[in-house]
Design a protein around this motif. Structure first.
Motif, PDB file in Angstrom:
ATOM      1  N   UNK A   1       7.816  -5.406  -2.637  1.00  0.00           N
ATOM      2  CA  UNK A   1       7.411  -4.004  -2.549  1.00  0.00           C
ATOM      3  C   UNK A   1       8.428  -3.183  -1.765  1.00  0.00           C
ATOM      4  N   UNK A   2       8.980  -3.769  -0.702  1.00  0.00           N
ATOM      5  CA  UNK A   2       9.980  -3.062   0.094  1.00  0.00           C
ATOM      6  C   UNK A   2      11.212  -2.755  -0.741  1.00  0.00           C
ATOM      7  N   UNK A   3      11.660  -3.697  -1.555  1.00  0.00           N
ATOM      8  CA  UNK A   3      12.834  -3.440  -2.390  1.00  0.00           C
ATOM      9  C   UNK A   3      12.554  -2.331  -3.406  1.00  0.00           C
ATOM     10  N   UNK A   4      11.316  -2.238  -3.868  1.00  0.00           N
ATOM     11  CA  UNK A   4      10.943  -1.156  -4.780  1.00  0.00           C
ATOM     12  C   UNK A   4      10.978   0.192  -4.066  1.00  0.00           C
ATOM     13  N   UNK A   5      10.504   0.233  -2.835  1.00  0.00           N
ATOM     14  CA  UNK A   5      10.559   1.470  -2.052  1.00  0.00           C
ATOM     15  C   UNK A   5      12.002   1.926  -1.847  1.00  0.00           C
TER      16      UNK A   5
ATOM     17  N   UNK B   1       0.831  -1.204   0.000  1.00  0.00           N
ATOM     18  CA  UNK B   1       0.000   0.000   0.000  1.00  0.00           C
ATOM     19  C   UNK B   1       0.866   1.254   0.000  1.00  0.00           C
ATOM     20  N   UNK B   2       1.955   1.225   0.756  1.00  0.00           N
ATOM     21  CA  UNK B   2       2.877   2.355   0.799  1.00  0.00           C
ATOM     22  C   UNK B   2       3.461   2.632  -0.588  1.00  0.00           C
ATOM     23  N   UNK B   3       3.866   1.556  -1.267  1.00  0.00           N
ATOM     24  CA  UNK B   3       4.447   1.685  -2.603  1.00  0.00           C
ATOM     25  C   UNK B   3       3.414   2.188  -3.605  1.00  0.00           C
ATOM     26  N   UNK B   4       2.221   1.632  -3.562  1.00  0.00           N
ATOM     27  CA  UNK B   4       1.176   2.047  -4.507  1.00  0.00           C
ATOM     28  C   UNK B   4       0.864   3.528  -4.364  1.00  0.00           C
ATOM     29  N   UNK B   5       0.841   4.008  -3.154  1.00  0.00           N
ATOM     30  CA  UNK B   5       0.580   5.423  -2.930  1.00  0.00           C
ATOM     31  C   UNK B   5       1.704   6.285  -3.506  1.00  0.00           C
TER      32      UNK B   5
END
Length: 365
Positions: free
Chosen positions: A252-256, A57-61
């Motif tokens: 997702x964390x690695x993308x952030x 959700x953090x990444x999508x935002x």
């Protein structure tokens, strides 16, 4: 044999003490240790559940904000992401016809998956080493479910249309009522060329796909950004296609982390690539494009691939530096080509020094 030589070169480059192109090789333990530290730094304490909440959700935002779209959805595979969004557009229009470059990844590397799974009927928006313009779209007759542009067109040397050409194509698609989708696997690298905000660039398309494991050096994963109603449907297709995995948090964390640590350097990487390309002409090599559109481009040499790779293997062992990717035969007999990706570790090297090494590979004193 050339295949055995290429394998030896690839192994030597990967295990050299330092590299020039692509990203540094890290062990799984190093990657996971870095992600654990990042989770603390980002205040991430909850897992996602089937792609909801947590890091996802953090990444999508963040992606929706960066690209100036109403919403975004994380998808574990870029191919899945693009098939899903194209399916949404085609279902809405009632047409499975999609205008697409003939060099598109969807056509050349996916074993006909998009056609077999979704019944897409691909029409060639462009053929060969040419970028899409409004004129190309006008030449595709009939009703279209969508049009797709790859930014940059990777298999053509990472070519980009000019910003004006892209704006005109966007206007033409809007006037015709054809949803325009950006294959932005390397959108982060492309934005440095256009030097406009990501939201302005993404605003030229109805939907945009981005990747996280290329320029951002993340683990596998991708996202699609568009209007909320479109993303809701893409999210449904993600579930139907098996992409709503129980835990997507590590991806997702690695993308952030990539957005935080890698994205700010995109302009520096493009500047380095152009400086390097400028140095190559004096050493008997040809960059393509002559002035790179992104930090990724092709380099051509007037020597067979086996000769280039023999010299490369010797140079890597001598310098303990992964000087270049392996070379392959080019279309012109007796010539060879490699694709270079000037990401973060390239910035640790003098472009002139790397060009000198390439001159050695080409047999120049």
């Amino acid at each position: 044999m050339i295949d055995d030589l290429t394998t030896r070169v690839r192994t030597a480059v990967r295990t050299a003490g330092r590299g020039v192109f692509w990203h540094p090789t890290r062990t799984p333990a190093e990657v996971f240790t870095g992600l654990a530290e990042a989770a603390d730094e980002l205040g991430l304490t909850e897992w996602d559940v089937y792609g909801d909440d947590g890091a996802v959700a953090m990444l999508e935002e963040q992606i929706a904000t960066l690209l100036g779209k109403e919403a975004a959805v994380f998808v574990p595979s870029g191919i899945m992401a693009q098939q899903a969004v194209l399916r949404v557009w085609c279902d809405r229009s009632g047409s499975r016809r999609v205008a697409i470059p003939d060099l598109s990844h969807l056509l050349t590397y996916e074993a006909d998956g998009p056609q077999l799974l979704h019944g897409f009927e691909f029409e060639h928006l462009t053929t060969g080493r040419e970028v899409a313009t409004a004129d190309h779209l006008a030449k595709v007759p009939g009703r279209l479910g969508a049009a797709m542009v790859e930014l940059p067109l990777r298999d053509a040397g990472c070519l980009l249309p000019t910003l004006t050409e892209l704006q005109e194509l966007s206007a033409a698609a809007l006037q015709r009522g054809v949803p325009l989708h950006f294959d932005g696997a390397r959108l982060w690298e492309s934005q440095a060329n256009y030097d406009v905000p990501l939201a302005e660039l993404a605003g030229l398309a109805d939907s945009v796909y981005v990747s996280f494991y290329k320029g951002l050096a993340g683990l596998p994963g991708a996202a699609v950004a568009a209007d909320t109603d479109v993303i809701d449907e893409v999210r449904l297709w993600r579930k139907r296609m098996g992409g709503a995995l129980h835990r997507l948090t590590p991806l997702a964390l690695s993308a952030l982390v990539g957005l935080r640590d890698r994205l700010p350097h995109a302009a520096e990487e493009l500047a380095w690539a152009r400086a390097f390309a400028d140095e190559l002409a004096d050493r008997g090599l040809r960059p393509y494009p002559e002035v790179p559109h992104t930090c990724i481009f092709e380099v051509y040499a007037d020597a067979p691939a086996d000769e280039m790779n023999e010299r490369l293997l010797d140079l890597v062992l001598r310098t303990a530096t992964g000087v270049s990717p392996p070379w392959r035969a080019a279309d012109m007999p007796g010539t060879s080509v490699c694709e270079v990706s000037a990401y973060g570790q390239a910035l640790q090297h003098d472009p002139a020094q790397v060009a000198d090494w390439f001159g050695e590979l080409a047999g120049r004193p």
